[in-house]
Design a protein around this motif. Structure first.
Motif: not given
Length: 251
Positions: A101-110, A4-21
């Motif tokens: 909620a984390y899944i419902q929030r996608y694709p947005f992020l504050l 489980v510890d590797n579930a969110d290993a990338p530097s970007m938050p889970l699901f996000y790769t190139n978010p823009v304003p």
């Protein structure tokens, strides 16, 4: 073995790769899909959740904690890495099951802009969820819509809840209440799986907390979260039962 510890290993938050304003200049005619699909979460076996969600989500998912000095609380969605048992082949979430909620929030992020000390709404430009051809407008005549304001408010509330969740998790770690755990399960076809890399609250240590700490936690509504976590650990069987409905799923 699932870690489980590797579930969110990338530097970007889970699901996000190139978010823009999010901006009227770039997204003036963009809209959000009304009936979302969850294909973006189909390969995720563990997802971060908010502390306030634990009492509701415990009815559906095992709830555990990651390791390290800054643990996070997670809902387990599958029995191996890359397996979400709650998303079907059409991208629909399992009926009558709460979506974190984390899944419902996608694709947005504050996110915070440190140099300006302000928050901005950003978005993953996921064509499966947002674009000119959908139903819920973000802007009209260059101005934000009420629907767009609702999205922003959702993300503000999420961020506030996330800070409170961090406080809860840090307190658990500071009082040394989290212990490494492993779950051994037998799948419907007789395979034995060992799931590791997660932690749970040590019930004996929790029961030994000083009275003043217990009372303080009760004031902060944390006691119910702990007991809901304990109850959720009985949901391993729920994952196995769901797996029976997917005989072709790899384990």
């Amino acid at each position: 073995m699932t870690d489980v510890d590797n579930a969110d290993a990338p530097s970007m938050p889970l699901f996000y790769t190139n978010p823009v304003p999010v901006s009227a200049a770039r997204h003036g005619d963009w809209k959000v899909k009304n009936n979302r699909e969850f294909r973006y979460a189909a390969d995720v076996h563990a997802v971060p959740i908010l502390a306030e969600e634990i009492p509701q989500l415990q009815a559906f998912y095992p709830i555990v904690f990651t390791g390290g000095d800054s643990p996070a609380v997670m809902a387990l969605l599958g029995l191996r890495a890359g397996q979400n048992l709650f998303v079907d082949k059409d991208g629909k979430w399992r009926p009558n099951t709460l979506v974190p909620a984390y899944i419902q929030r996608y694709p947005f992020l504050l996110v915070e802009v440190p140099e300006d000390k302000r928050l901005i709404l950003i978005m993953e430009e996921d064509a499966n969820l947002v674009g000119p051809d959908y139903e819920v407008p973000l802007f009209k005549d260059g101005q934000g819509t009420p629907e767009g304001e609702e999205i922003l408010n959702y993300c503000v509330t999420f961020n506030n809840s996330a800070r409170l969740t961090q406080e809860f998790c840090k307190e658990l770690a500071a009082r040394d209440l989290l212990v490494d755990q492993r779950a051994d399960v037998v799948t419907p076809d007789g395979k034995r799986l060992s799931l590791s890399g997660f932690r749970i609250i040590d019930e004996q240590k929790f029961n030994a907390l000083p009275d003043e700490v217990f009372l303080e936690w009760r004031k902060r509504n944390w006691i119910g979260l702990v007991y809901a976590h304990f109850v959720s650990l009985g949901r391993w069987q729920s994952l196995i039962d769901i797996l029976k409905e997917h005989p072709d799923a790899e384990v």
